[in-house]
Design an enzyme around this catalytic site. Structure first.
Site, PDB file in Angstrom:
ATOM      1  CE  LYS A   1      -1.483   2.520   3.140  1.00  0.00           C
ATOM      2  NZ  LYS A   1      -1.200   3.770   2.424  1.00  0.00           N
TER       3      LYS A   1
ATOM      4  N   GLY B   1      -5.202   5.139   1.784  1.00  0.00           N
ATOM      5  CA  GLY B   1      -4.723   5.810   2.981  1.00  0.00           C
ATOM      6  C   GLY B   1      -4.667   4.904   4.200  1.00  0.00           C
TER       7      GLY B   1
ATOM      8  N   GLY C   1       7.121   5.144   7.865  1.00  0.00           N
ATOM      9  CA  GLY C   1       6.300   6.351   7.956  1.00  0.00           C
ATOM     10  C   GLY C   1       6.534   7.050   9.273  1.00  0.00           C
ATOM     11  CB  SER C   2       4.608   9.694  10.934  1.00  0.00           C
ATOM     12  OG  SER C   2       3.351   9.053  11.055  1.00  0.00           O
TER      13      SER C   2
ATOM     14  CD  GLU D   1      12.981   0.116   9.623  1.00  0.00           C
ATOM     15  OE1 GLU D   1      13.781   0.997  10.017  1.00  0.00           O
ATOM     16  OE2 GLU D   1      13.075  -1.068   9.980  1.00  0.00           O
ATOM     17  CG  LEU D   2       8.492   4.319  13.196  1.00  0.00           C
ATOM     18  CD1 LEU D   2       7.934   4.225  14.601  1.00  0.00           C
ATOM     19  CD2 LEU D   2       7.390   4.101  12.157  1.00  0.00           C
ATOM     20  N   GLY D   3      10.286   8.089  12.030  1.00  0.00           N
ATOM     21  CA  GLY D   3      10.914   9.394  11.807  1.00  0.00           C
ATOM     22  C   GLY D   3      12.229   9.590  12.539  1.00  0.00           C
TER      23      GLY D   3
ATOM     24  CB  CYS E   1      13.244   9.307   7.842  1.00  0.00           C
ATOM     25  SG  CYS E   1      14.338   8.278   6.852  1.00  0.00           S
TER      26      CYS E   1
ATOM     27  CD  GLU F   1      10.346  13.264  10.992  1.00  0.00           C
ATOM     28  OE1 GLU F   1       9.175  12.924  11.259  1.00  0.00           O
ATOM     29  OE2 GLU F   1      11.143  12.524  10.400  1.00  0.00           O
TER      30      GLU F   1
ATOM     31  CG  PHE G   1       9.134  15.393   6.910  1.00  0.00           C
ATOM     32  CD1 PHE G   1      10.176  14.683   7.462  1.00  0.00           C
ATOM     33  CD2 PHE G   1       8.427  14.810   5.849  1.00  0.00           C
ATOM     34  CE1 PHE G   1      10.534  13.415   6.996  1.00  0.00           C
ATOM     35  CE2 PHE G   1       8.772  13.550   5.374  1.00  0.00           C
ATOM     36  CZ  PHE G   1       9.823  12.858   5.958  1.00  0.00           C
TER      37      PHE G   1
HETATM   38  P1  NAD Z   1       2.499   8.689   7.681  1.00  0.00           P
HETATM   39  O1  NAD Z   1       2.767   7.807   8.839  1.00  0.00           O
HETATM   40  O2  NAD Z   1       1.389   9.655   7.790  1.00  0.00           O
HETATM   41  O3  NAD Z   1       2.214   7.811   6.367  1.00  0.00           O
HETATM   42  C1  NAD Z   1       3.081   6.795   5.922  1.00  0.00           C
HETATM   43  C2  NAD Z   1       2.260   5.675   5.315  1.00  0.00           C
HETATM   44  O4  NAD Z   1       1.446   5.095   6.318  1.00  0.00           O
HETATM   45  C3  NAD Z   1       1.293   6.122   4.228  1.00  0.00           C
HETATM   46  O5  NAD Z   1       1.196   5.097   3.257  1.00  0.00           O
HETATM   47  C4  NAD Z   1      -0.023   6.270   4.977  1.00  0.00           C
HETATM   48  O6  NAD Z   1      -1.151   6.145   4.130  1.00  0.00           O
HETATM   49  C5  NAD Z   1       0.079   5.103   5.945  1.00  0.00           C
HETATM   50  N1  NAD Z   1      -0.667   5.262   7.193  1.00  0.00           N
HETATM   51  C6  NAD Z   1      -0.891   6.388   7.895  1.00  0.00           C
HETATM   52  N2  NAD Z   1      -1.604   6.112   9.015  1.00  0.00           N
HETATM   53  C7  NAD Z   1      -1.797   4.765   9.010  1.00  0.00           C
HETATM   54  C8  NAD Z   1      -2.472   3.861   9.890  1.00  0.00           C
HETATM   55  N3  NAD Z   1      -3.103   4.290  10.998  1.00  0.00           N
HETATM   56  N4  NAD Z   1      -2.473   2.552   9.572  1.00  0.00           N
HETATM   57  C9  NAD Z   1      -1.849   2.110   8.472  1.00  0.00           C
HETATM   58  N5  NAD Z   1      -1.242   2.915   7.586  1.00  0.00           N
HETATM   59  C10 NAD Z   1      -1.206   4.236   7.851  1.00  0.00           C
HETATM   60  O7  NAD Z   1       3.858   9.391   7.352  1.00  0.00           O
HETATM   61  P2  NAD Z   1       4.103  10.695   6.460  1.00  0.00           P
HETATM   62  O8  NAD Z   1       4.048  11.865   7.360  1.00  0.00           O
HETATM   63  O9  NAD Z   1       3.293  10.718   5.267  1.00  0.00           O
HETATM   64  O10 NAD Z   1       5.604  10.361   6.026  1.00  0.00           O
HETATM   65  C11 NAD Z   1       6.686  10.955   6.590  1.00  0.00           C
HETATM   66  C12 NAD Z   1       7.161  10.233   7.835  1.00  0.00           C
HETATM   67  O11 NAD Z   1       7.786   9.017   7.456  1.00  0.00           O
HETATM   68  C13 NAD Z   1       8.208  11.032   8.565  1.00  0.00           C
HETATM   69  O12 NAD Z   1       8.008  10.939   9.948  1.00  0.00           O
HETATM   70  C14 NAD Z   1       9.492  10.351   8.148  1.00  0.00           C
HETATM   71  O13 NAD Z   1      10.565  10.538   9.036  1.00  0.00           O
HETATM   72  C15 NAD Z   1       9.068   8.927   8.079  1.00  0.00           C
HETATM   73  N6  NAD Z   1      10.007   8.149   7.255  1.00  0.00           N
HETATM   74  C16 NAD Z   1      10.776   7.189   7.846  1.00  0.00           C
HETATM   75  C17 NAD Z   1      11.721   6.493   7.083  1.00  0.00           C
HETATM   76  C18 NAD Z   1      12.622   5.440   7.692  1.00  0.00           C
HETATM   77  O14 NAD Z   1      13.181   4.645   6.941  1.00  0.00           O
HETATM   78  N7  NAD Z   1      12.798   5.393   8.998  1.00  0.00           N
HETATM   79  C19 NAD Z   1      11.852   6.779   5.732  1.00  0.00           C
HETATM   80  C20 NAD Z   1      11.048   7.766   5.182  1.00  0.00           C
HETATM   81  C21 NAD Z   1      10.111   8.436   5.940  1.00  0.00           C
END
Ligand code: NAD
Length: 488
Positions: free
Chosen positions: A180, A213, A233-234, A255-257, A289, A383, A385
């Site tokens: 996804k 989403g 993601g976050s 793998e987060l922020g 990130c 963070e 961004f």
């Molecule tokens: P986000 O968490 O809002 O979204 C990331 C993904 O998760 C999207 O596909 C989104 O649709 C999905 N998502 C969101 N809420 C969800 C839930 N409750 N259940 C399942 N899926 C869900 O993140 P963002 O703000 O769009 O992306 C940026 C973040 O990602 C930043 O915090 C960044 O540091 C982090 N990031 C981490 C890495 C890493 O490798 N550690 C790499 C890139 C980005």
């Protein structure tokens, strides 16, 4: 629009990839260019029912895929990498338009994407087990076996690479995948991947790409046919994903922020250190990130570093990367622009000095330099961004370590010094998953186990030697030449 048209919208427009190009039950979404709001294409929007359908098909395909000879799996992956490179120029222009990437960043995604696939292909050919000592004359061995179906959830910022690094490794090791991508970048984060694997001859059912989403994301985490979720993601999204996976006793990789410190010691070359800081803070508008979120500078050289950084920020143009040669493209959304502005305003209100930028035109946020950033300001704690260089001064190496380790995150750090021993001694004390001596914080590649500590993840890693550990599990096999009786 695209000369070679490998990614012809006639094939996938309005659709998702569920074993094949299909309409979805939840309708479609328009994909827009964050630089100008133009609609680039539409894709199938997926809901929980689509996830359930894809997961069933993925599970049905998995056993055959795991039995497919490793050399064949590796050959398909290598073909996909070839296709990505062969059509790199065309595909990079989609990345530029959809995610607001400057050309060089889009090309890094193509290059690294292909490297991640080739690395994954090599995993398929690794030894998978070991013979074990036993307590009797039976034969004991342990082998790594795939989990089954892996759900992958990826973000918008490096959509191609961050999707591929999990998808390719999971597939190489005999899993099937339901993926996804972020609904803002479903083409770079999903459609491109489905197309290269389709063209490379991946059997139907092994990969599914479902744009959508949080709802389909959570559906992946609770689906009984999915054994593991690989989430990038976050921290907020990751906490929710971890919670739902935990409830369903599912393995989860988070793998987060990050809030990554670059520490510049007083013996550093000022021009080189300032250039490292600018690259780490401003590349892809700071939407990375591992972006350099804090620039910790020894107070003896603070003025020299600050002046150089301000000069750089004032000369880095922001604009539409599809039509102009710019250093910074657009921020992904209005909401994200508002978040950046709020953090900058908070810093200024609490006494930080705004030395460059701090303003935006639409989605184009100017390269910004704040000095005098301190604990208690959002710019120190969170963070961002966004393209904001936050300068914090320190007077001893011990204080630099203390400031860097205050963060709840623990993703990456960099230390720059002319004295390697001093930099290593300091670096050894930092609570991070990635430590870069004499470099800034933005580094990644297929051969390194990448991940974070604290709020940056759950201790899992992706890439390099971590992939076999993450995407397979042990199975112990014991074998007697014939069954023997027990006392009962
Ligand atoms: P986000 O968490 O809002 O979204 C990331 C993904 O998760 C999207 O596909 C989104 O649709 C999905 N998502 C969101 N809420 C969800 C839930 N409750 N259940 C399942 N899926 C869900 O993140 P963002 O703000 O769009 O992306 C940026 C973040 O990602 C930043 O915090 C960044 O540091 C982090 N990031 C981490 C890495 C890493 O490798 N550690 C790499 C890139 C980005």
């Amino acid at each position: 629009m695209h000369a070679e048209r490998f990614l012809d919208t006639a094939r996938w427009g309005g659709l998702a990839y569920i074993s094949d190009w299909q309409e979805t039950l939840a309708g479609t979404i328009n994909v827009t260019d964050p630089a100008n709001g133009n609609v680039l294409a539409s894709v199938g929007l997926c809901g929980a029912a689509d996830v359930s359908r894809a997961a069933k098909q993925a599970r049905a395909a998995q056993k055959d895929w795991a039995r497919t000879p490793p050399s064949r799996r590796a050959a398909i992956l290598n073909r996909a990498a070839d296709l990505l490179e062969q059509h790199g120029a065309e595909l990079a222009s989609w990345i530029t338009q959809e995610s607001g990437s400057i050309h060089s960043k889009a090309m890094i995604e193509i290059e690294h994407g292909a490297l991640f696939i080739r690395h994954a292909a090599s995993l398929a050919l690794q030894p998978t087990g070991m013979f074990l000592p036993g307590m009797d004359d039976r034969t004991n061995y342990a082998r790594r076996v795939p989990h089954g179906v892996v759900g992958v959830i990826s973000p918008f910022n490096f959509p191609l690479v961050l999707s591929l690094r999990s998808i390719a490794a999971a597939i190489a090791l005999g899993n099937t995948v339901v993926h996804k991508p972020d609904p803002r970048t479903p083409i770079s984060g999903g459609i491109i991947i489905a197309r290269i694997f389709e063209e490379a001859g991946l059997p139907k059912g092994v990969l599914h790409v479902l744009p959508g989403g949080a709802d389909p994301g959570e559906a992946l985490c609770s689906d009984p046919n999915i054994a593991m979720v690989s989430f990038t993601g976050s921290a907020r999204g990751g906490a929710k994903v971890g919670e739902v996976c935990g409830r369903h006793l599912k393995r989860v990789q988070l793998e987060l922020g990050g809030k990554n410190a670059l520490i510049i010691l007083d013996d550093a070359d000022l021009d080189i250190a300032a250039s490292n800081a600018a690259w780490g803070a401003f590349l892809h508008q700071g939407q990375i990130c591992m972006a350099t979120g804090l620039i910790l500078v020894d107070e003896k050289i603070e003025q020299g570093i600050t002046e150089r950084l301000v000069a750089k920020a004032q000369h880095l143009p922001a604009g539409d990367p599809s039509t102009n040669r710019v250093a910074l493209g657009p921020i992904i959304s209005d909401t994200q622009v508002e978040t950046i502005q709020k953090i900058v305003d908070d810093a200024v209100a609490k006494g930080a000095r705004l030395l460059a930028g701090g303003t935006h035109e639409g989605h184009f946020y100017a390269a910004t330099v704040l000095s005098g950033v301190k604990p208690g300001m959002l710019a120190f704690e969170e963070e961002i961004f966004g393209p904001v260089a936050c300068i914090v001064s320190f007077d001893t190496d011990e204080q630099a370590v203390e400031l860097a380790n205050r963060s709840e995150y623990g993703l990456a750090a960099g230390v720059i010094s002319a004295n390697l021993g001093r930099a290593v001694t300091l670096g050894d004390q930092l609570n991070v998953g990635q430590l870069h001596i004499n470099d800034q914080t933005v580094n990644g590649g297929p051969y390194a186990p990448f991940g974070g500590r604290g709020k940056s993840g759950n201790g899992t890693r992706v890439g390099g030697p971590a992939d076999i550990e993450e995407f397979t599990q042990w199975q112990w096999v014991s074998m007697k030449s014939a069954a023997t009786p027990y006392p009962f």
